[in-house]
Design a protein around this motif. Structure first.
Motif, short mmCIF file in Angstrom:
data_model
loop_
_atom_site.label_atom_id
_atom_site.label_comp_id
_atom_site.label_asym_id
_atom_site.label_seq_id
_atom_site.Cartn_x
_atom_site.Cartn_y
_atom_site.Cartn_z
N THR A 141 -2.04 15.15 -10.56
CA THR A 141 -1.03 14.25 -10.02
C THR A 141 -1.45 13.92 -8.60
O THR A 141 -1.97 14.77 -7.87
CB THR A 141 0.39 14.88 -10.01
OG1 THR A 141 0.38 16.01 -9.13
CG2 THR A 141 0.80 15.34 -11.39
N TRP A 142 -1.25 12.69 -8.23
CA TRP A 142 -1.66 12.19 -6.92
C TRP A 142 -0.46 11.53 -6.26
O TRP A 142 0.25 10.76 -6.91
CB TRP A 142 -2.78 11.15 -7.07
CG TRP A 142 -3.94 11.58 -7.92
CD1 TRP A 142 -4.10 11.35 -9.26
CD2 TRP A 142 -5.10 12.31 -7.49
NE1 TRP A 142 -5.29 11.89 -9.69
CE2 TRP A 142 -5.92 12.49 -8.63
CE3 TRP A 142 -5.52 12.83 -6.26
CZ2 TRP A 142 -7.14 13.16 -8.58
CZ3 TRP A 142 -6.73 13.49 -6.22
CH2 TRP A 142 -7.53 13.66 -7.36
N SER A 143 -0.23 11.83 -4.99
CA SER A 143 0.87 11.19 -4.28
C SER A 143 0.36 10.55 -2.99
O SER A 143 -0.51 11.11 -2.32
CB SER A 143 1.95 12.20 -3.90
OG SER A 143 2.35 12.92 -5.04
N GLY A 144 0.95 9.40 -2.69
CA GLY A 144 0.56 8.71 -1.46
C GLY A 144 1.22 7.36 -1.38
O GLY A 144 2.15 7.06 -2.14
N ALA A 145 0.74 6.54 -0.45
CA ALA A 145 1.26 5.19 -0.32
C ALA A 145 0.54 4.28 -1.31
O ALA A 145 -0.64 4.49 -1.60
CB ALA A 145 1.03 4.69 1.10
N ARG A 146 1.27 3.31 -1.83
CA ARG A 146 0.59 2.33 -2.67
C ARG A 146 -0.27 1.43 -1.79
O ARG A 146 0.22 0.90 -0.78
CB ARG A 146 1.60 1.42 -3.36
CG ARG A 146 2.34 2.00 -4.52
CD ARG A 146 3.21 0.86 -5.04
NE ARG A 146 4.32 1.34 -5.82
CZ ARG A 146 4.42 1.15 -7.14
NH1 ARG A 146 3.48 0.51 -7.78
NH2 ARG A 146 5.46 1.60 -7.79
N LEU A 147 -1.51 1.21 -2.21
CA LEU A 147 -2.39 0.30 -1.45
C LEU A 147 -1.72 -1.07 -1.32
O LEU A 147 -1.77 -1.72 -0.28
CB LEU A 147 -3.75 0.19 -2.16
CG LEU A 147 -4.73 -0.80 -1.55
CD1 LEU A 147 -5.05 -0.46 -0.10
CD2 LEU A 147 -6.02 -0.87 -2.37
N ARG A 148 -1.07 -1.50 -2.39
CA ARG A 148 -0.40 -2.80 -2.40
C ARG A 148 0.64 -2.90 -1.26
O ARG A 148 0.68 -3.88 -0.52
CB ARG A 148 0.28 -2.98 -3.77
CG ARG A 148 1.27 -4.11 -3.84
CD ARG A 148 2.03 -4.07 -5.17
NE ARG A 148 3.28 -4.80 -5.03
CZ ARG A 148 3.35 -6.12 -5.15
NH1 ARG A 148 2.28 -6.83 -5.40
NH2 ARG A 148 4.52 -6.72 -4.99
N ASP A 149 1.45 -1.85 -1.12
CA ASP A 149 2.48 -1.86 -0.08
C ASP A 149 1.84 -1.96 1.30
O ASP A 149 2.33 -2.68 2.17
CB ASP A 149 3.33 -0.57 -0.15
CG ASP A 149 4.15 -0.49 -1.43
OD1 ASP A 149 4.26 -1.52 -2.14
OD2 ASP A 149 4.67 0.61 -1.73
N VAL A 150 0.76 -1.21 1.51
CA VAL A 150 0.10 -1.19 2.82
C VAL A 150 -0.49 -2.57 3.13
O VAL A 150 -0.32 -3.10 4.23
CB VAL A 150 -0.98 -0.09 2.85
CG1 VAL A 150 -1.78 -0.13 4.16
CG2 VAL A 150 -0.33 1.30 2.67
N LEU A 151 -1.17 -3.15 2.15
CA LEU A 151 -1.79 -4.47 2.39
C LEU A 151 -0.72 -5.52 2.66
O LEU A 151 -0.87 -6.36 3.57
CB LEU A 151 -2.67 -4.87 1.20
CG LEU A 151 -3.92 -4.00 0.97
CD1 LEU A 151 -4.72 -4.50 -0.22
CD2 LEU A 151 -4.81 -3.95 2.22
#
Ligand code: HEM
Ligand code: MTE
Length: 479
Positions: free
Chosen positions: A214-224
């Protein structure tokens, strides 16, 4: 041998270009590798060693500590260094770039120590639906960089507002934390089976260069989107490039890119992950931030992420341009043109048997043999069936699929096209009467009805990637 010419370091140093010839030394031998430069699997980095010793470079790329590499080198021997030169060279040896590597789990089967590449034993791979981080396969091209989380900055280029620099705490606080379960697989998983058909170049992976977490973090989409991705950028850009903080002797970072669509789509689920299995990322898996590109080959899941570039071009990295590509079985190192093939992104359907192990035996009195394994497909295509045979593929049985750890509730089925995680499977198959040996075979089917090829030879390729033929295991039947 004694009749080879003797050279001084000075003479060797004069041969450092393709025009004057490329000479190198290794353990006191002198080699003219001019002809080899163009066909070197590691690209033109080899020229860094021109006119001098290979040792400091091979200390950094320990992929060279293999017999077949030394065999290649031996073909180019033209002489020996005089003893004085050799002594001088040896005393100038640099310190080990791998002195700060993390400690690793003793169960890991090591393919290469420097850089560290290891897989868990197949026998324990499918014991957990979520692979414990300590035995999750590890694939490093370079020394593990040690990153100070306070000093860490993530740079983003190619958006309308200019260069962005983001701290770890900004990444964690500014964007919602999103969690996915995703399987990573190295393009070279099961390469050892290709080696049996014909020698390939690469680490000799077994069936366990694949794991699930399982991986957790920010969505790249949200950051871009937050930093100004919009129609204007989208009109020009086609790729999103990633750069790691791990660097080679020239200061060039590990790098890769993915198509822009995958990076910004709501269904892409690409993460800038800072947690693995509920904890900070371990150093080997990219601490403090890595990209997780679910459904896409491991190589694009850049660890120790330092920079993101939104661009009209793919990454210029060696690993995007001149590696991790598939070729015809008829293409060899003399004829290969890396520009002619696309970079691997989504991986094909895959499955393998983790139990029983090759060469073991089953008891006839048990009447049945329990067969276990994993199955996964790239691009979010869900595994819908796994077929198992114990008679080499003459008759088939359908295995039971599992999407959780024993005793835990299975995860709800993924939305169509977003099946990022593997399925474990298991089946008890009757032992055929009179059989003295079983050839156990598995093959999986994904939601696109893609299936695995039955043999390795027709998919053999010089780099040994995309090895996904039916997996076969032979066991004896004991009376
Ligand atoms: C990969 C041979 C010098 C950098 C390889 C491979 C071979 C090879 C056979 C593929 C190995 C495998 O994947 O099993 C040689 C020979 C050399 C030489 C015979 C000298 C005559 C160098 C030097 C450098 C270098 C001096 C760096 C400065 C690399 C890199 C790779 C590679 C980066 C790719 C590693 C990876 O896949 O991650 N080389 N090499 N090589 N080599 Fe060399
Ligand atoms: N990222 C960086 N920065 N450096 C690397 O060497 N290896 C890639 C990818 N990301 C690599 C990297 C490859 S080839 C694979 S298969 C995966 O990381 C392996 O991820 P893991 O070590 O977490 O299993």
């Amino acid at each position: 041998t004694s009749d080879l010419p003797v050279y001084t370091l000075e003479e060797v140093t004069k041969h450092r270009s393709l025009d004057s010839g490329v000479w190198v030394t290794y353990k006191g031998g002198v080699y003219d590798i001019t002809e080899f430069v163009a066909i070197h699997p590691g690209g033109d980095k080899i020229l860094l060693a021109a006119g001098g010793a290979l040792e400091p470079y091979w200390a950094l790329y320990a992929v060279h500590q293999q017999d077949h590499v030394l065999e290649i080198l031996s073909e180019y021997k033209i002489g020996v260094l005089n003893p004085e030169s050799y002594k001088k060279q040896e005393s100038a040896n640099p310190s080990d770039p791998y002195s700060a590597e993390p400690t690793r789990h003793p169960a890991l089967q090591i393919n290469s120590l420097k850089p560290f590449n290891a897989e868990p034993p197949a026998s324990i791979l499918s014991d957990n639906y979520i692979t414990p981080s300590v035995i999750f396969f590890k694939r490093n091209h370079l020394p593990v960089p040690r990153v100070d989380p306070e000093a860490y900055r993530l740079e983003i280029e190619g958006l309308s507002g200019g260069v962005v620099s983001l701290s770890l705490s900004e990444l964690k606080s500014r964007f919602p934390k999103h969690t996915i379960t995703a399987t990573l697989q190295c393009a070279g998983n099961r390469r050892s089976e290709m080696n049996k058909v014909k020698q390939v170049k690469g680490l000799n992976w077994g069936i366990a260069a694949i794991s699930n977490a399982t991986w957790s973090g920010a969505r790249l989409r949200d950051v871009l989107l937050y930093y100004g991705f919009g129609p204007e950028v989208a009109a020009k850009a086609k790729h999103v490039q990633f750069e790691g903080l791990d660097k080679d002797v020239t200061g060039t970072a590990y790098g890769a890119s993915i198509p822009l669509n995958k990076a910004v789509s709501e269904e892409g689920d690409v993460l800038l992950a800072y947690e693995m299995n509920g904890e900070d990322l371990p150093p080997d898996h990219g601490y403090p931030v890595r990209v997780v590109v679910p459904g896409v080959v491991g190589a694009r899941n850049v660890k120790w992420l330092g920079k993101i570039v939104v661009s009209d071009e793919e990454s210029k990295s060696h690993w995007q341009q001149n590696d991790y590509k598939g070729f015809s079985p008829g293409t060899d190192w003399d004829t290969v043109d890396f520009k002619s093939a696309p970079a691997i992104q989504e991986l094909p359907i895959q499955s393998a048997i983790t139990h029983p192990a090759e060469g073991t035996s089953v008891d006839r009195s048990d009447r049945e043999v329990t067969v276990k394994g994993y199955a996964w497909s790239g691009g979010g295509r869900e595994v819908v069936r796994v077929d198992v045979s114990v008679d080499g593929g003459k008759t088939w049985h359908v295995a039971k699929l599992r999407t959780s750890d024993q005793g835990q509730h299975p995860a709800p089925p993924p939305p169509p096209g977003r099946a990022w995680a593997w399925k474990l499977w298991e089946i008890d198959v009757p032992i055929p009467h009179r059989a003295q040996e079983l050839e156990i075979v598995c093959k999986a089917v994904d939601s696109g009805y893609n299936m695995q090829p039955d043999t390795v030879a027709p998919i053999w390729n010089l780099r040994g990637v995309l090895s996904n033929a039916w997996h076969r295991v032979k066991v004896k039947v004991s009376e």
